[in-house]
Design a protein around this motif. Structure first.
Motif: not given
Length: 455
Positions: A163-170, A188-197, A345-351
């Motif tokens: 399953r391909i989801g959003k990219m990790p924070f880093d 990041l607040s607007l686009m999160s970690s979606y590479p296309y955006y 939360l994206l940062f903490l997911d990476q950590e």
């Protein structure tokens, strides 16, 4: 330029070098980067990569023949008489060395030829050990059904799924290298970690200029965003638009959405199920005393932004997008400030994935409870539990320092959970912390700059 996807690439390379027959299924919502990932992995390898189209069965067979003929050295105009004959030719082209066979947007073929899964199953079953086969698709619910339905010809045929989801924070931050911290947080607040955006950002322009170019412009890349990111099963129907607009405007339950759009609850529930399967909506829990209820949010902040600010204003934007953007500046700033929570939360997911937290935690999510033992409602920006450890997260993206009084309020909120659980508090503040804040072993303080300190 290709950024990130290191975990996915590592797994694909490991499978490719396994020496065994592999049949992988890769899925994820539209514009998440599946095709870009696999094309990058495909570079320098032997094989055929076919991008299926919304065409007739014969049209796709003709297009597939064209791609295969380039590998076979045959006239490009030659069309195989059937998919069976084409698959026989794939095996001939493969020879004895590792050979990749990729079908992108597999559901497009099946929609026109329901017998295609059986034909592919027969090919997969007789393929030799040197074959590495992949099918990709954006219709998440369809592909999950292909994998899980015992009546599906491909049931239990896959050797792996991805399953391909959003990219990790880093990895997402690679798109923002060199920008001021405040701009990184805004993107990041607007686009999160979606590479296309993130790939659409003009690094020579300011954040406001990018907003006007991408959204507040009738020729903007994201002026009609749902057409690009919603799957075919959701993007063309008015009810889906109505539901997503309603959720963006903070109608979170089936009952509230039904009242807002004047549709029966049963109908709304049916459509929401499809949006959940397509990973457009997320289902979350809230608590009222001992009762657990559910509510829904749009998982993609940019889609949320579009339904909140663009959907009802498209005609005005066509007249003067710059002025419309200016009139919404305060509301947009509030939207971005609130989005800091998702960035944290994206940062903490990476950590969490890197093992930098005191335990391995399930997904860290917002927590809401309306009736508690404290006699008030409780909302915690992020919460998760690992064994006897409770991870408690608070985010403040404002000019005011985070004070010890705010920390005590958070501790009081967390007191509704069992005293037997040890607490670990992760506090994120844009403007830093007041001098009176307690420096305890279980309190971890981060400024916005700290989140990007690994660069």
């Amino acid at each position: 330029m290709f950024y990130g996807r290191n975990r996915e690439l590592k797994e694909l390379e490991r499978r490719c070098s396994s020496g065994r027959k592999e049949f992988g299924v890769i899925y994820g919502r539209r514009r998440i980067g599946k095709s870009v990932l696999v094309r990058h992995f495909f570079e320098g390898k032997r094989g055929v990569f076919f991008q299926a189209k919304q065409d007739t069965s014969y049209g796709n067979l003709r297009s597939f023949s064209y791609e295969l003929n380039k590998v076979m050295g045959l006239p490009l105009s030659f069309v195989y008489s059937s998919w069976q004959e084409a698959f026989d030719a794939v095996l001939q082209a493969a020879g004895d060395e590792r050979f990749l066979f990729v079908i992108d947007e597999y559901p497009y073929i099946v929609s026109q030829d329901p017998s295609f899964p059986s034909t592919l199953q027969e090919y997969v079953d007789r393929a030799p050990n040197n074959m590495f086969m992949l099918i990709l698709g954006s219709d998440v619910s369809f592909l999950k059904n292909e994998l899980e339905d015992k009546k599906s010809p491909l049931y239990k045929r896959r050797t792996f799924e991805m399953r391909i989801g959003k990219m990790p924070f880093d990895e997402a931050v690679l798109f923002l290298t060199g920008m001021p911290t405040e701009e990184k947080c805004a993107y990041l607040s607007l686009m999160s970690s979606y590479p296309y955006y993130l790939a659409s950002i003009d690094r020579a322009a300011s954040f406001e200029e990018n907003m006007e170019r991408l959204f507040f412009n009738e020729f903007g890349t994201f002026f009609n965003l749902p057409d690009q990111v919603l799957s075919n099963s959701t993007k063309v129907q008015d009810v889906y638009n109505a539901i997503l607009r309603s959720v963006a405007h903070r109608h979170y339950t089936v009952k509230d959405i039904s009242m807002d759009i004047h549709e029966e609850s049963s109908k709304v529930s049916k459509y929401i199920k499809t949006l959940l399967k397509s990973e457009i909506l997320e289902k979350r829990s809230t608590f009222m005393g001992n009762k657990n209820s559910h509510y829904y949010v749009i998982s993609d902040p940019m889609l949320r932004f579009w339904y909140l600010f663009i959907y009802d204003r498209q005609e005005l934007i066509r007249v003067n997008g710059e002025k419309v953007l200016s009139s919404l500046s305060v509301m947009i700033k509030d939207f971005l400030d609130r989005g800091f929570e998702d960035t944290v939360l994206l940062f903490l997911d990476q950590e969490n994935r890197k093992g930098n937290l005191p335990g391995v935690f399930p997904e860290i999510q917002n927590f809401r409870a309306d009736k508690t033992t404290l006699g008030r409602s409780v909302e915690i920006d992020g919460l998760s539990r690992s064994g006897d450890t409770l991870l408690v997260v608070e985010c403040k993206y404002r000019k005011k320092y985070f004070s010890n009084a705010m920390l005590e309020h958070l501790r009081e909120s967390a007191s509704i959970f069992s005293e037997k659980l040890s607490r670990q508090y992760y506090i994120f503040s844009k403007s830093g912390f007041s001098s009176d804040i307690e420096q305890a072993n279980n309190v971890h303080l981060y400024t916005a700059e700290d989140m990007f300190g690994f660069e």
